[in-house]
Design a protein around this motif. Structure first.
Motif, PDB file in Angstrom:
ATOM      1  N   GLU A 131       0.853  -1.183   0.000  1.00  0.00           N
ATOM      2  CA  GLU A 131       0.000   0.000   0.000  1.00  0.00           C
ATOM      3  C   GLU A 131       0.884   1.226   0.000  1.00  0.00           C
ATOM      4  O   GLU A 131       1.968   1.210   0.580  1.00  0.00           O
ATOM      5  CB  GLU A 131      -0.915   0.034   1.225  1.00  0.00           C
ATOM      6  CG  GLU A 131      -2.044  -0.964   1.157  1.00  0.00           C
ATOM      7  CD  GLU A 131      -3.085  -0.755   2.248  1.00  0.00           C
ATOM      8  OE1 GLU A 131      -3.362   0.415   2.592  1.00  0.00           O
ATOM      9  OE2 GLU A 131      -3.617  -1.753   2.736  1.00  0.00           O
ATOM     10  N   LEU A 133       0.530   5.835  -0.266  1.00  0.00           N
ATOM     11  CA  LEU A 133      -0.346   7.004  -0.267  1.00  0.00           C
ATOM     12  C   LEU A 133      -0.106   7.814  -1.531  1.00  0.00           C
ATOM     13  O   LEU A 133       1.046   8.101  -1.888  1.00  0.00           O
ATOM     14  CB  LEU A 133      -0.101   7.875   0.966  1.00  0.00           C
ATOM     15  CG  LEU A 133      -0.411   7.215   2.306  1.00  0.00           C
ATOM     16  CD1 LEU A 133      -0.049   8.150   3.452  1.00  0.00           C
ATOM     17  CD2 LEU A 133      -1.867   6.790   2.385  1.00  0.00           C
ATOM     18  N   SER A 153      -9.710   8.001  -2.626  1.00  0.00           N
ATOM     19  CA  SER A 153      -8.976   7.675  -1.406  1.00  0.00           C
ATOM     20  C   SER A 153      -7.489   7.961  -1.579  1.00  0.00           C
ATOM     21  O   SER A 153      -6.929   7.797  -2.660  1.00  0.00           O
ATOM     22  CB  SER A 153      -9.179   6.190  -1.072  1.00  0.00           C
ATOM     23  OG  SER A 153      -8.320   5.801  -0.026  1.00  0.00           O
ATOM     24  N   GLN A 154      -6.827   8.370  -0.511  1.00  0.00           N
ATOM     25  CA  GLN A 154      -5.379   8.587  -0.544  1.00  0.00           C
ATOM     26  C   GLN A 154      -4.618   7.266  -0.613  1.00  0.00           C
ATOM     27  O   GLN A 154      -3.544   7.185  -1.171  1.00  0.00           O
ATOM     28  CB  GLN A 154      -4.907   9.373   0.689  1.00  0.00           C
ATOM     29  CG  GLN A 154      -5.072  10.855   0.548  1.00  0.00           C
ATOM     30  CD  GLN A 154      -4.214  11.433  -0.561  1.00  0.00           C
ATOM     31  OE1 GLN A 154      -3.043  11.110  -0.716  1.00  0.00           O
ATOM     32  NE2 GLN A 154      -4.812  12.303  -1.358  1.00  0.00           N
ATOM     33  N   SER A 155      -5.183   6.204  -0.061  1.00  0.00           N
ATOM     34  CA  SER A 155      -4.503   4.909   0.001  1.00  0.00           C
ATOM     35  C   SER A 155      -4.750   4.087  -1.265  1.00  0.00           C
ATOM     36  O   SER A 155      -5.888   3.916  -1.686  1.00  0.00           O
ATOM     37  CB  SER A 155      -4.994   4.126   1.221  1.00  0.00           C
ATOM     38  OG  SER A 155      -4.338   2.890   1.307  1.00  0.00           O
TER      39      SER A 155
END
Length: 175
Positions: A131, A133, A153-155
């Motif tokens: 994962e 960011l 989403s940032q992720s």
């Protein structure tokens, strides 16, 4: 790496209620050393190969507003170390992801699933998950109104399944 049997999937939340899943073509090499902790990975991801099931979304991802595939045709991953994981065949791969001309450390949890046979030599099958960011790579949707970027989403999650191709024993087991 057997590019036909290998895949890289990504997923990212959208509007907090939907997850967009897509695939990217990946090629590279994993060398499995006699001591697994001496193994290494290099991979190149073809950004123009993005497929999400929506031609419009794919076009938006590839546009100058997001990835700008004309300037950023590939992303790369290069391992910098490997440590034993919590179970048999599990490892934590340390490495550098270069994406949108930015390089950051991105660890990948990997698992040596099994060996497939082919041409009399074993071919490793490795799965993994990472994962990162978006903001760490400047991966921003540059459109107005700004809430469109905030809807993403940032992720970003990345799942890999790599199947090796055969290599001469003196070259190591190449993926």
């Amino acid at each position: 790496m057997d590019t036909v049997r290998s895949e890289l999937k990504f997923s990212v939340g959208h509007l907090g209620v939907h997850t967009v899943v897509g695939t990217l073509a990946v090629q590279g090499r994993i060398v499995l050393a006699e001591d697994p902790l001496d193994s290494s990975v290099t991979a190149t991801i073809d950004m123009a190969s993005v497929r999400t099931g929506s031609k419009g979304r794919d076009k938006a991802i590839l546009s100058a507003h997001l990835v700008d595939v004309d300037k950023h045709q590939t992303a790369t991953y290069r391992s910098t170390g490997i440590a034993a994981g919590s179970g048999p065949g599990e490892f934590l791969l340390s490495g550098e992801l270069t994406f949108l001309d930015v390089t950051r450390q991105v660890p990948v949890r990997i698992r040596l699933e099994r060996f497939a046979s082919g041409d009399g030599r074993p071919r490793p099958i490795v799965t993994g998950r990472a994962e990162f960011l978006r903001r760490d790579f400047g991966f921003v949707y540059h459109v107005r109104p700004r809430f469109l970027d905030r809807a993403i989403s940032q992720s970003v999650a990345v799942d890999i399944r790599l199947e090796g191709s055969t290599a001469a024993p003196s070259e190591g087991t190449g993926l």
